[in-house]
Motif scaffolding. Structure first.
Motif, PDB file in Angstrom:
ATOM      1  N   PHE A 141      61.612  36.649 -26.178  1.00 31.70           N
ATOM      2  CA  PHE A 141      62.893  35.924 -26.207  1.00 31.70           C
ATOM      3  C   PHE A 141      63.913  36.686 -27.055  1.00 31.70           C
ATOM      4  N   ASP A 142      65.133  36.807 -26.524  1.00 35.92           N
ATOM      5  CA  ASP A 142      66.144  37.627 -27.198  1.00 35.92           C
ATOM      6  C   ASP A 142      67.213  36.814 -27.911  1.00 35.92           C
ATOM      7  N   SER A 143      67.024  35.510 -28.002  1.00 38.02           N
ATOM      8  CA  SER A 143      67.973  34.690 -28.768  1.00 38.02           C
ATOM      9  C   SER A 143      67.220  33.523 -29.386  1.00 38.02           C
ATOM     10  N   GLU A 144      67.818  32.950 -30.405  1.00 36.05           N
ATOM     11  CA  GLU A 144      67.161  31.839 -31.093  1.00 36.05           C
ATOM     12  C   GLU A 144      67.014  30.635 -30.184  1.00 36.05           C
ATOM     13  N   GLU A 145      68.019  30.383 -29.362  1.00 33.51           N
ATOM     14  CA  GLU A 145      67.961  29.232 -28.471  1.00 33.51           C
ATOM     15  C   GLU A 145      66.846  29.398 -27.435  1.00 33.51           C
ATOM     16  N   LYS A 146      66.764  30.596 -26.843  1.00 36.64           N
ATOM     17  CA  LYS A 146      65.696  30.849 -25.873  1.00 36.64           C
ATOM     18  C   LYS A 146      64.331  30.793 -26.541  1.00 36.64           C
ATOM     19  N   LEU A 147      64.283  31.257 -27.800  1.00 32.63           N
ATOM     20  CA  LEU A 147      63.026  31.243 -28.544  1.00 32.63           C
ATOM     21  C   LEU A 147      62.511  29.812 -28.690  1.00 32.63           C
ATOM     22  N   ALA A 151      67.164  23.255 -30.173  1.00 36.26           N
ATOM     23  CA  ALA A 151      67.736  24.604 -30.140  1.00 36.26           C
ATOM     24  C   ALA A 151      69.139  24.662 -30.735  1.00 36.26           C
ATOM     25  N   PRO A 152      70.080  23.859 -30.272  1.00 38.81           N
ATOM     26  CA  PRO A 152      71.412  23.936 -30.887  1.00 38.81           C
ATOM     27  C   PRO A 152      71.443  23.441 -32.319  1.00 38.81           C
ATOM     28  N   VAL A 153      70.544  22.514 -32.662  1.00 39.60           N
ATOM     29  CA  VAL A 153      70.493  22.060 -34.052  1.00 39.60           C
ATOM     30  C   VAL A 153      70.063  23.200 -34.966  1.00 39.60           C
ATOM     31  N   ALA A 154      69.037  23.944 -34.522  1.00 40.34           N
ATOM     32  CA  ALA A 154      68.557  25.061 -35.324  1.00 40.34           C
ATOM     33  C   ALA A 154      69.608  26.136 -35.442  1.00 40.34           C
ATOM     34  N   GLY A 155      70.396  26.304 -34.371  1.00 40.03           N
ATOM     35  CA  GLY A 155      71.413  27.335 -34.390  1.00 40.03           C
ATOM     36  C   GLY A 155      72.732  26.874 -34.955  1.00 40.03           C
ATOM     37  N   ASN A 156      72.809  25.605 -35.383  1.00 38.25           N
ATOM     38  CA  ASN A 156      74.040  25.046 -35.948  1.00 38.25           C
ATOM     39  C   ASN A 156      75.211  25.129 -34.968  1.00 38.25           C
ATOM     40  N   VAL A 207      61.888  32.731 -36.119  1.00 38.53           N
ATOM     41  CA  VAL A 207      60.525  32.253 -35.889  1.00 38.53           C
ATOM     42  C   VAL A 207      60.081  31.332 -37.021  1.00 38.53           C
ATOM     43  N   LEU A 208      60.328  31.746 -38.248  1.00 41.93           N
ATOM     44  CA  LEU A 208      59.898  30.917 -39.375  1.00 41.93           C
ATOM     45  C   LEU A 208      60.712  29.633 -39.465  1.00 41.93           C
ATOM     46  N   LYS A 209      61.970  29.683 -39.083  1.00 46.84           N
ATOM     47  CA  LYS A 209      62.778  28.461 -39.034  1.00 46.84           C
ATOM     48  C   LYS A 209      62.213  27.510 -37.983  1.00 46.84           C
ATOM     49  N   LEU A 210      61.809  28.063 -36.836  1.00 49.05           N
ATOM     50  CA  LEU A 210      61.202  27.264 -35.780  1.00 49.05           C
ATOM     51  C   LEU A 210      59.941  26.567 -36.275  1.00 49.05           C
ATOM     52  N   VAL A 211      59.086  27.333 -36.985  1.00 49.52           N
ATOM     53  CA  VAL A 211      57.848  26.746 -37.511  1.00 49.52           C
ATOM     54  C   VAL A 211      58.176  25.634 -38.494  1.00 49.52           C
ATOM     55  N   ARG A 212      59.175  25.873 -39.327  1.00 52.43           N
ATOM     56  CA  ARG A 212      59.527  24.869 -40.335  1.00 52.43           C
ATOM     57  C   ARG A 212      60.065  23.593 -39.687  1.00 52.43           C
ATOM     58  N   LEU A 213      60.871  23.741 -38.628  1.00 48.68           N
ATOM     59  CA  LEU A 213      61.458  22.577 -37.967  1.00 48.68           C
ATOM     60  C   LEU A 213      60.444  21.796 -37.135  1.00 48.68           C
ATOM     61  N   SER A 214      59.419  22.491 -36.619  1.00 47.41           N
ATOM     62  CA  SER A 214      58.474  21.836 -35.705  1.00 47.41           C
ATOM     63  C   SER A 214      57.143  21.512 -36.364  1.00 47.41           C
ATOM     64  N   ALA A 215      56.968  21.926 -37.617  1.00 45.61           N
ATOM     65  CA  ALA A 215      55.676  21.735 -38.268  1.00 45.61           C
ATOM     66  C   ALA A 215      55.417  20.283 -38.663  1.00 45.61           C
ATOM     67  N   GLY A 216      56.358  19.408 -38.370  1.00 52.25           N
ATOM     68  CA  GLY A 216      56.154  17.990 -38.721  1.00 52.25           C
ATOM     69  C   GLY A 216      55.304  17.246 -37.731  1.00 52.25           C
ATOM     70  N   LEU A 249      58.430  31.684 -48.273  1.00 53.86           N
ATOM     71  CA  LEU A 249      57.202  31.591 -47.489  1.00 53.86           C
ATOM     72  C   LEU A 249      56.311  30.452 -47.970  1.00 53.86           C
ATOM     73  N   GLU A 250      56.275  30.253 -49.280  1.00 54.27           N
ATOM     74  CA  GLU A 250      55.425  29.209 -49.845  1.00 54.27           C
ATOM     75  C   GLU A 250      55.829  27.812 -49.358  1.00 54.27           C
ATOM     76  N   LYS A 251      57.086  27.658 -48.962  1.00 54.07           N
ATOM     77  CA  LYS A 251      57.554  26.355 -48.447  1.00 54.07           C
ATOM     78  C   LYS A 251      57.102  26.126 -47.007  1.00 54.07           C
ATOM     79  N   ILE A 252      56.678  27.204 -46.339  1.00 54.41           N
ATOM     80  CA  ILE A 252      56.273  27.092 -44.932  1.00 54.41           C
ATOM     81  C   ILE A 252      54.760  27.188 -44.796  1.00 54.41           C
TER      82      ILE A 252
END
Length: 753
Positions: free
Chosen positions: A114-120, A155-160, A210-219, A254-257
């Motif tokens: 994936f070449d963009s955060e939204e597609k990711l 996706a748009p929330v993560a990308g603001n 990628v790490l932002k994605l993990v943080r947002l979806s790890a709930g 990293l410790e927060k994730i």
């Protein structure tokens, strides 16, 4: 042919270190020799039977930890390790092991697609939806709908970014969708294990995404993450974005994730060594390279001292073996295989040092007298130290002593004389100036001669195929390789069979025209001399006296051109004072060779003046003709020539004038006609005749000649003046000597009376 492995077992068994037995899969019979060695594709392993670095228990422990959790909350595990250390293999083994748990759905997500955060983000949830739908067909439609919608909102929330849904509506729907998804997972009684690999290979922005994605979806409940990456690289990347901007700030993020950070167990040193040596043995066997006595021990010892401290991962081992698989066949038989394997090790594990060596050969090859204050030695050490420091090498002296100086003895403080050059050349070492360049260009450079070509040449010589021999010598000449070719033949003189020696001597005698004539200030005609010395030594190899004498005469009859025949005679004859037992040929045979040459010179002289045909070689030919021909023959020939063509005299005198080399420019120029030239000419022709003829051409100016040093007058006129100047001086000296003798005689008579 398991050279390295055999030595490894024997040597390290003596030292008390444990070495595993060679695996059965590595054993091959002799029929595999010469077959191509397959390059390692660096594919990760999946099975316990493939695990040679004891990572199976580590992988299954992580799998059991996630699969057997009673807590429904999510868990993020980080598997840390440097590139090539086996993180992907651990994930592969985990995924296979998790198949034993019916309630676990392992999901591999690749962020590289994936070449963009939204597609990711959309791709992430679509991947999860697809994996769940495949494992739970009855929930496929529901889970697919919720996952895709969740990803579309997130996706748009993560990308603001602004969306038509509105920020508040998006957040409300996110919570609702998350609860519905968790209900499905609870109802299905499954747990998701999401594995993301190679995060450290992404660029900085992609790592953040990628790490932002993990943080947002790890709930999500009933989910677990296993993230594999090099924590040093990822921490540095995160540190640039968050906190103080350094690596420590990135670690804090990293410790927060990551809730469970795990470092991959390091590969066992002995197992890495074993793995590498197995690969080296396989390459040697495939390429048909046989190490000679002592070479396996040499490679193993210096590998352990120099390369092994830099060998840390299985990937590095495979990379090194693949490199040898490419490089060794290119120079098979042309270089020392142990040196080549060690040099390739420098290229892979010490790339900056490799460039220093490649670009500064004189610092590593040049002969020095051992002086510690030598500026080149100081500069070489500075360059090497800078290269090693730039690669993080702490113990620089150990690398220099145990590794660099092994390959380049003259890099050290011990003085290695010129006799070592012959040995290093014979062994095809990288420390030889003749072979150094081959190791870096992976071929035999232009002007050089392949050792395999020399081997092939000797086979043809043994068969006595004169036409092929002449064609090969001509080919070497066309490539400007005759000087190196002759040196290689000279290096092998001691091992040449008498029958081959005779054929080779004949071949070079008739192909003397292929031998180049160098113009150097200190060693002119070096190659011509070496070719004549080679022929002389080849004649000496013929042990039967009559055959040796017959061969020498044949060479003198066929050696061409005449100046080359003269050089052959010069090296075949040992001088009048040499004892008979120290001669290659008897005094009588030497004289006979001289007469053969004199006869050939006489024939050529009738065709055209020697001093015009052979220029500066003419004096030597005239000397040989005068010494071995009939008495007075040369004088008669010259006097007749000058009588018929008086203008030839300056051409004749000019061949006795050598070259002078400029001290600053280094360029050659015609020298002067000196007293020793005059004496040489005087031995063949009367100076009075020459002076008389010169006066006829240049007139009365020669009655009071000047010894011109500059080029203010034409060369021929300058030579005429210089000859006349010396001639009149000689006559004056003789006149003065006669007067002195007369005075002494008269004084003696008075004293007597």
């Amino acid at each position: 042919m398991n050279y390295i492995l055999s030595f490894l077992r024997d040597f390290f068994a003596q030292s008390g270190e444990s070495v595993q037995k060679e695996p059965e899969v590595q054993k091959t019979d002799s029929s595999s020799e010469g077959k191509p060695y397959n390059y390692s594709s660096d594919e990760p392993i999946e099975l316990e039977s493939q695990d040679r670095f004891n990572r199976w228990l580590f992988a299954t422990r992580i799998a059991d930890t996630i699969a057997s959790r009673a807590d429904k909350s999510s868990l993020v595990i980080g598997v840390y390790g440097q590139w090539g250390d086996g993180k992907t293999s651990v994930l592969k083994m985990m995924r296979g092991y998790l198949g034993r748990y019916k309630h676990v759905i392992p999901i591999q997500f690749n962020p590289w697609y994936f070449d963009s955060e939204e597609k990711l983000i959309k791709g992430f949830f679509e991947t999860i939806a697809g994996a769940i739908g495949k494992s739970l067909p009855t929930f496929q439609q529901r889970i697919g709908k919720y996952m895709k919608k969740y990803g579309a909102i997130l996706a748009p929330v993560a990308g603001n970014a602004a969306t038509g849904l509105g920020e508040s509506l998006s957040i409300v729907e996110l919570d609702e969708l998350r609860l519905r998804l968790e209900e499905i997972l609870t109802e299905a009684q499954v747990r998701l294990v999401i594995m993301i690999d190679d995060i450290d290979r992404l660029d900085r922005n992609e790592i953040h995404s990628v790490l932002k994605l993990v943080r947002l979806s790890a709930g999500f409940s009933y989910t677990g993450y296993v993230l594999a990456f090099d924590d040093e690289i990822v921490s540095a990347s995160l540190g640039e974005k968050y906190g103080a901007g350094d690596k420590e700030a990135g670690r804090n993020f990293l410790e927060k994730i990551v809730q469970v950070p795990l470092h991959l167990p390091p590969a066992d040193d002995m197992e890495l060594r074993q793995m590498t040596f197995e690969g080296v043995d396989a390459v040697l066997k495939a390429t048909g390279i046989e190490l000679s006595e002592g070479q396996p021990e040499s490679f193993a010892r210096h590998f352990v001292d120099g390369i092994e401290p830099r060998l840390q991962t299985p990937r590095q081992s495979k990379l090194y073996v693949n490199t040898l698989n490419f490089a060794l066949p290119l120079l098979k038989g042309e270089v020392n295989p142990v040196d080549q394997m060690l040099v390739e090790g420098i290229r892979i594990f010490y790339p900056k040092l490799y460039r220093v060596i490649r670009d500064n050969p004189s610092y590593f090859l040049k002969y020095r007298d051992g002086m510690q204050n030598d500026p080149d030695r100081k500069r070489a050490n500075i360059l090497v130290d800078e290269a090693l420091e730039g690669m993080g090498v702490i113990d620089k002296e150990r690398v220099k002593d145990r590794f660099i100086r092994v390959l380049f003895p003259r890099f050290g403080s011990t003085s290695y004389g010129h006799d070592w050059d012959t040995r290093w050349s014979r062994e095809k070492r990288i420390s030889s100036e003749e072979y150094f360049k081959r190791y870096f260009v992976y071929s035999v450079p232009k002007g050089d001669v392949s050792d395999l070509a020399v081997d092939s040449f000797f086979e043809i010589v043994s068969n006595g195929a004169n036409k092929q021999i002449d064609e090969l010598i001509s080919d070497f000449a066309n490539r400007g390789a005759i000087p190196r070719f002759i040196k290689k033949l000279r290096d092998r003189e001691a091992s040449i069979k008498p029958s081959d020696a005779s054929n080779l001597a004949r071949a070079f005698a008739r192909n003397g025209a292929a031998v180049p004539r160098e113009r150097h200030a200190f060693i002119p005609d070096w190659t011509l001399d070496q070719a004549a010395i080679l022929i002389s030594n080849l004649v000496k190899l013929e042990t039967e006296k009559k055959k040796r004498e017959s061969l020498a005469k044949e060479i003198m009859e066929t050696a061409d051109p005449l100046p080359f025949a003269f050089e052959c005679l010069r090296w075949l004859r040992k001088g009048d004072k040499t004892e008979e037992e120290d001669r290659i040929l008897s005094q009588g045979v030497e004289d006979e060779l001289g007469r053969i040459l004199a006869s050939r010179i006489k024939i050529k002289a009738k065709e055209a003046p020697l001093y015009k045909t052979y220029a500066n070689d003419a004096p030597r030919l005239l000397w040989a003709w005068n010494k071995y021909g009939k008495k007075g023959e040369v004088s008669s020939y010259l006097e007749t020539s000058f009588k018929n063509t008086p203008t030839d005299i300056t051409s004749f005198l000019g061949v006795y004038v050598g070259l002078a080399w400029g001290m600053e420019s280094g360029l050659p120029s015609r020298s002067d006609f000196e007293r020793d030239n005059y004496e040489a000419v005087k031995g063949y022709c009367s100076p009075i005749i020459i002076y008389t003829k010169l006066k006829e051409e240049y007139g009365s100016s020669l009655e009071n000649p000047k010894f011109y040093h500059s080029d203010e007058i034409p060369f021929d006129e300058k030579i005429a003046h210089q000859f006349a100047f010396i001639h009149l001086k000689v006559l004056s000296e003789e006149e003065n000597r006669k007067k002195e003798e007369m005075v002494k005689h008269e004084k003696g008579e008075k004293d007597t009376s």
